[in-house]
Design a protein around this motif. Structure first.
Motif, mmCIF file in Angstrom:
data_model
loop_
_atom_site.group_PDB
_atom_site.id
_atom_site.type_symbol
_atom_site.label_atom_id
_atom_site.label_comp_id
_atom_site.label_asym_id
_atom_site.label_seq_id
_atom_site.Cartn_x
_atom_site.Cartn_y
_atom_site.Cartn_z
ATOM 1 N N LYS A 272 0.859 -1.133 0.054
ATOM 2 C CA LYS A 272 -0.007 -0.010 -0.021
ATOM 3 C C LYS A 272 0.931 1.158 0.019
ATOM 4 C CE LYS A 272 -0.603 -0.687 5.041
ATOM 5 N NZ LYS A 272 -1.568 -0.938 6.009
ATOM 6 N N PRO A 273 0.406 2.414 -0.403
ATOM 7 C CA PRO A 273 1.161 3.605 -0.595
ATOM 8 C C PRO A 273 1.575 3.711 0.953
ATOM 9 C CG PRO A 273 -0.978 4.012 -1.588
ATOM 10 C CD PRO A 273 -1.095 2.657 -0.839
ATOM 11 N N LEU A 274 2.966 4.759 0.896
ATOM 12 C CA LEU A 274 3.466 5.069 2.194
ATOM 13 C C LEU A 274 3.856 6.256 1.952
ATOM 14 C CD1 LEU A 274 5.565 1.981 3.666
ATOM 15 C CD2 LEU A 274 3.384 2.664 4.326
ATOM 16 N N MET A 275 4.005 7.434 2.919
ATOM 17 C CA MET A 275 4.629 8.544 2.776
ATOM 18 C C MET A 275 6.176 8.640 2.970
ATOM 19 S SD MET A 275 2.093 10.353 2.046
ATOM 20 C CE MET A 275 2.796 12.137 1.994
ATOM 21 N N PRO A 276 7.142 9.620 2.688
ATOM 22 C CA PRO A 276 8.416 9.506 2.714
ATOM 23 C C PRO A 276 9.055 9.575 4.308
ATOM 24 C CG PRO A 276 7.946 11.107 1.217
ATOM 25 C CD PRO A 276 6.632 10.788 1.820
ATOM 26 N N ASN A 277 8.394 9.792 5.238
ATOM 27 C CA ASN A 277 8.760 9.678 6.665
ATOM 28 C C ASN A 277 8.175 8.454 7.397
ATOM 29 O OD1 ASN A 277 6.273 10.798 6.657
ATOM 30 N ND2 ASN A 277 6.483 12.041 8.499
ATOM 31 N N MET A 278 7.492 7.627 6.621
ATOM 32 C CA MET A 278 7.009 6.348 7.258
ATOM 33 C C MET A 278 8.020 5.191 6.833
ATOM 34 S SD MET A 278 2.996 6.061 6.174
ATOM 35 C CE MET A 278 1.636 7.236 6.873
ATOM 36 N N VAL A 279 8.762 4.638 8.166
ATOM 37 C CA VAL A 279 9.853 3.767 7.721
ATOM 38 C C VAL A 279 9.482 2.578 8.276
ATOM 39 C CG1 VAL A 279 12.155 3.109 8.548
ATOM 40 C CG2 VAL A 279 11.605 5.487 8.111
ATOM 41 N N LEU A 280 9.478 1.407 7.510
ATOM 42 C CA LEU A 280 9.034 0.001 7.962
ATOM 43 C C LEU A 280 10.183 -0.702 8.746
ATOM 44 C CD1 LEU A 280 7.243 -1.144 4.757
ATOM 45 C CD2 LEU A 280 6.664 0.108 6.342
ATOM 46 N N ILE A 281 9.873 -1.328 9.787
ATOM 47 C CA ILE A 281 10.642 -1.767 10.981
ATOM 48 C C ILE A 281 9.992 -3.234 11.276
ATOM 49 C CG2 ILE A 281 11.816 0.049 11.625
ATOM 50 C CD1 ILE A 281 10.047 0.039 14.008
ATOM 51 N N SER A 282 9.615 -3.952 10.356
ATOM 52 C CA SER A 282 8.870 -5.092 10.641
ATOM 53 C C SER A 282 9.860 -5.987 11.240
ATOM 54 C CB SER A 282 8.504 -5.793 9.437
ATOM 55 O OG SER A 282 9.405 -6.257 8.696
ATOM 56 N N GLY A 283 9.341 -6.990 12.120
ATOM 57 C CA GLY A 283 10.022 -8.177 12.751
ATOM 58 C C GLY A 283 10.206 -7.686 14.341
ATOM 59 N N VAL A 284 9.704 -6.601 14.787
ATOM 60 C CA VAL A 284 10.058 -6.221 16.123
ATOM 61 C C VAL A 284 9.116 -6.858 16.916
ATOM 62 C CG1 VAL A 284 8.437 -4.419 16.108
ATOM 63 C CG2 VAL A 284 10.053 -4.181 17.450
ATOM 64 N N ASN A 285 8.269 -7.587 16.568
ATOM 65 C CA ASN A 285 7.202 -8.308 17.382
ATOM 66 C C ASN A 285 7.741 -9.767 17.411
ATOM 67 O OD1 ASN A 285 5.670 -6.101 18.104
ATOM 68 N ND2 ASN A 285 4.604 -6.431 16.093
ATOM 69 N N CYS A 286 8.828 -9.960 16.760
ATOM 70 C CA CYS A 286 9.103 -11.595 16.610
ATOM 71 C C CYS A 286 10.008 -12.018 18.090
ATOM 72 C CB CYS A 286 9.868 -11.745 15.354
ATOM 73 S SG CYS A 286 8.980 -11.541 13.986
ATOM 74 N N ALA A 287 10.017 -13.396 18.172
ATOM 75 C CA ALA A 287 10.926 -13.847 19.038
ATOM 76 C C ALA A 287 12.197 -13.929 18.523
ATOM 77 C CB ALA A 287 10.344 -15.239 19.754
ATOM 78 N N TYR A 288 13.052 -12.898 18.583
ATOM 79 C CA TYR A 288 14.420 -12.728 17.749
ATOM 80 C C TYR A 288 15.372 -13.888 18.073
ATOM 81 C CZ TYR A 288 16.260 -10.431 22.020
ATOM 82 O OH TYR A 288 16.712 -9.905 22.940
#
Length: 340
Positions: free
Chosen positions: A263-279
């Motif tokens: 989906k569209p994002l704005m330039p100051n939206m940074v994706l940081i997925s994985g933060v909820n995972c059991a690293y």
């Protein structure tokens, strides 16, 4: 569409090279209780390890927000007990997973949203009207406010203190993040909640997607209109919730286009997925992503007001997969450039 953050080695090396530029900062944290707090707490632990001073303001009665050696906690009283809070949240979880016809689920969610929002609104009201605590926050020279905009209490505090704000979130109900940032959110291919649709829809499915979006207008009014009234009274000027949300300097989004639909994002939206995972069960790529996540925070704290919106990541095709042949792309507050 903004590209997705990738923990590729060139990207990590670039960000690591900027570590020397990021001085330790003083961060005020206004969290949202529940599962929202769990992933934020991990971020605060890493920020403290890197020398940043973190102050968390939290109610005396909460689900998960507890004192820690990683931050200073400032607590304030609230007009409900732990038992009352637990009862509200147990009812909310039960209603969320209970099946039934769409209209019945909407009505059930409406009544539960009124109960839950009244509890959170009381928490926010007692925070901003706590004169002793607000005086402490005013006298302490913070560099920025970190908050989850799922509830806009943190942004009300940021506006009162005239501080730049950093959002740490997955999404906001009713798509308010898109309304606030004027980011496109077309129902023609962005599936709505409860529809069980994909990003490939027939005409009738698109109509269904539109219909499912209609209840958001009154559901969100129940939850967020009281915050607009509270903010207007406290800030002594007329404001709406989108007015508050659009003041964010950086949106740290716990999303990933491999798991979520593009989906569209704005330039100051940074994706940081994985933060909820059991690293602990994942490989080194996740450790690299944790480093990038903290580096974004350090870069954000380096200057006030926040001006640096740097990300280094290869672009995506429509299906959310990396184009391996592409060079990493940089976005600095909307200006696109290629990183060698």
């Amino acid at each position: 569409m903004a590209p997705r953050l990738s923990p590729s080695p060139p990207s990590v090396l670039l960000l690591l090279s900027l570590l020397g530029l990021a001085a330790a900062g003083k961060l005020l944290v206004v969290p949202v209780d529940g599962s929202h707090w769990l992933s934020m707490r991990e971020l605060l632990d890493m920020l403290q390890q890197r020398g940043h001073e973190v102050v968390v303001v939290a109610p005396e009665v909460s689900l998960h927000i507890k004192p820690s050696k990683s931050f200073v906690m400032k607590m304030y009283p609230v007009p409900f007990t732990q038992e009352e809070m637990d009862e509200v949240f147990k009812g909310s979880i039960k209603d969320l997973f209970e099946e039934g016809p769409f209209l019945e689920r909407v009505i059930r969610q409406y009544h539960q949203a009124k109960k839950t929002s009244a509890l959170f609104l009381a928490t926010c009201t007692h925070l901003i009207h706590n004169k002793e605590l607000m005086k402490y926050l005013e006298e302490t020279k913070f560099d920025a406010v970190l908050t989850d905009p799922f509830l806009p209490c943190g942004q009300i505090v940021a506006e009162h203190l005239s501080l730049p704000s950093i959002y740490f979130l997955q999404q906001i109900p009713c798509g308010l993040e898109y309304q606030a940032t004027q980011c496109p959110n077309p129902p023609s291919y962005v599936p709505r909640a409860f529809t069980e649709l994909t990003d490939h829809m027939t005409f009738l499915q698109r109509v269904k997607n539109m219909i499912y979006h209609i209840p958001n207008f009154f559901l969100c009014d129940v939850v967020y209109q009281p915050y607009a009234e509270l903010a207007s009274e406290f800030l002594k000027r007329e404001v709406t919730v989108p007015d508050l949300l659009r003041q964010a300097s950086i949106w740290l989004m716990k999303l990933d286009f491999v798991l979520q639909f593009p989906k569209p994002l704005m330039p100051n939206m940074v994706l940081i997925s994985g933060v909820n995972c059991a690293y602990k069960k994942l490989d080194q790529d996740y450790e690299s992503r944790k480093v990038e996540k903290v580096l974004y925070m350090e870069l954000a704290l380096r200057d006030s007001p926040l001006r640096l919106c740097l990300c280094s990541r290869p672009p995506l095709d429509y299906n959310g997969f990396l184009r391996a042949s592409s060079k990493p792309q940089g976005f600095c507050c909307g200006a696109r450039h290629t990183l060698d």
